[in-house]
Write a protein that holds these residues in place. Structure first.
Motif, short mmCIF file in Angstrom:
data_model
loop_
_atom_site.label_atom_id
_atom_site.label_comp_id
_atom_site.label_asym_id
_atom_site.label_seq_id
_atom_site.Cartn_x
_atom_site.Cartn_y
_atom_site.Cartn_z
N UNK A 20 0.87 -1.17 0.00
CA UNK A 20 0.00 0.00 0.00
C UNK A 20 0.91 1.23 0.00
N UNK A 21 1.19 1.76 -1.19
CA UNK A 21 2.20 2.83 -1.27
C UNK A 21 1.69 4.13 -0.65
N UNK A 22 0.39 4.42 -0.77
CA UNK A 22 -0.15 5.63 -0.13
C UNK A 22 -0.03 5.49 1.39
N UNK A 23 -0.33 4.30 1.90
CA UNK A 23 -0.20 4.07 3.34
C UNK A 23 1.24 4.21 3.81
N UNK A 24 2.16 3.73 2.98
CA UNK A 24 3.57 3.86 3.30
C UNK A 24 3.98 5.33 3.40
N UNK A 25 3.46 6.13 2.47
CA UNK A 25 3.75 7.57 2.49
C UNK A 25 3.20 8.22 3.76
N UNK A 26 2.00 7.81 4.16
CA UNK A 26 1.42 8.36 5.39
C UNK A 26 2.27 7.98 6.60
N UNK A 27 2.70 6.72 6.67
CA UNK A 27 3.57 6.29 7.77
C UNK A 27 4.82 7.16 7.82
N UNK A 28 5.50 7.30 6.68
CA UNK A 28 6.73 8.09 6.62
C UNK A 28 6.48 9.54 7.03
N UNK A 57 3.83 5.50 15.31
CA UNK A 57 3.09 4.90 14.19
C UNK A 57 3.99 3.90 13.48
N UNK A 58 3.60 2.62 13.51
CA UNK A 58 4.46 1.58 12.93
C UNK A 58 4.05 1.25 11.51
N UNK A 59 2.77 1.30 11.22
CA UNK A 59 2.32 0.86 9.91
C UNK A 59 0.95 1.47 9.66
N UNK A 60 0.78 2.13 8.52
CA UNK A 60 -0.52 2.70 8.19
C UNK A 60 -0.96 2.15 6.84
N UNK A 61 -2.22 1.80 6.74
CA UNK A 61 -2.78 1.36 5.47
C UNK A 61 -4.05 2.17 5.24
N UNK A 62 -4.34 2.45 3.98
CA UNK A 62 -5.46 3.32 3.66
C UNK A 62 -6.55 2.55 2.91
N UNK A 63 -7.76 2.73 3.36
CA UNK A 63 -8.89 2.11 2.67
C UNK A 63 -9.95 3.15 2.43
N UNK A 64 -11.08 2.72 1.85
CA UNK A 64 -12.16 3.68 1.71
C UNK A 64 -13.42 3.14 2.34
N UNK A 65 -14.33 4.04 2.64
CA UNK A 65 -15.59 3.63 3.24
C UNK A 65 -16.71 4.30 2.45
#
Lengths: 77, 77
Positions: free
Chosen positions: B16-24, B34-42
């Protein structure tokens, strides 16, 4: 390790054009029971240690745009 | 009127590259917890009448891409 979910949604007063497209597309596919769809995003993070005030700060500074979006935080154990 | 939320997330095996960018970005702002972020939609929809099997069909046909995404349904009264 606490998993934290931050839900980011467009403020209700704003037109959600992507959501409008989803509503129209679902109705075109025959799902007439769908009256209104709005789209938001959810950021799922592992946060250790968890501090709600700091996660709120993340929401305000990076995850949401406070001018047009609301967010809420949920901790999933 | 039942409000239904469909949560769409990338399958865990996929990057999840967008999530990786958010983590960084969060870590650069000093949020080292914050160790790991993943992005989804609702997708939040008003569905009247509500039928779970039909909402599942919406997820499979339009809301999620079953090749790369999972989804789950939640009914909020």
């Amino acid at each position: 390790m606490p998993t934290v979910r931050v839900y980011v949604t467009l403020k209700p007063s704003l037109l959600d054009s992507a959501g409008r497209t989803v509503t129209d597309s679902l109705q075109k596919l025959g799902f007439d029971e769908v009256k209104d769809a709005r789209i938001g995003k959810v950021i799922e993070m592992v946060v250790e240690p968890y501090d709600e005030a700091r996660v709120r700060e993340m929401g305000e500074r990076l995850l949401a745009n406070p001018v047009i979006e609301n967010f809420r935080i949920e901790v999933a154990g």
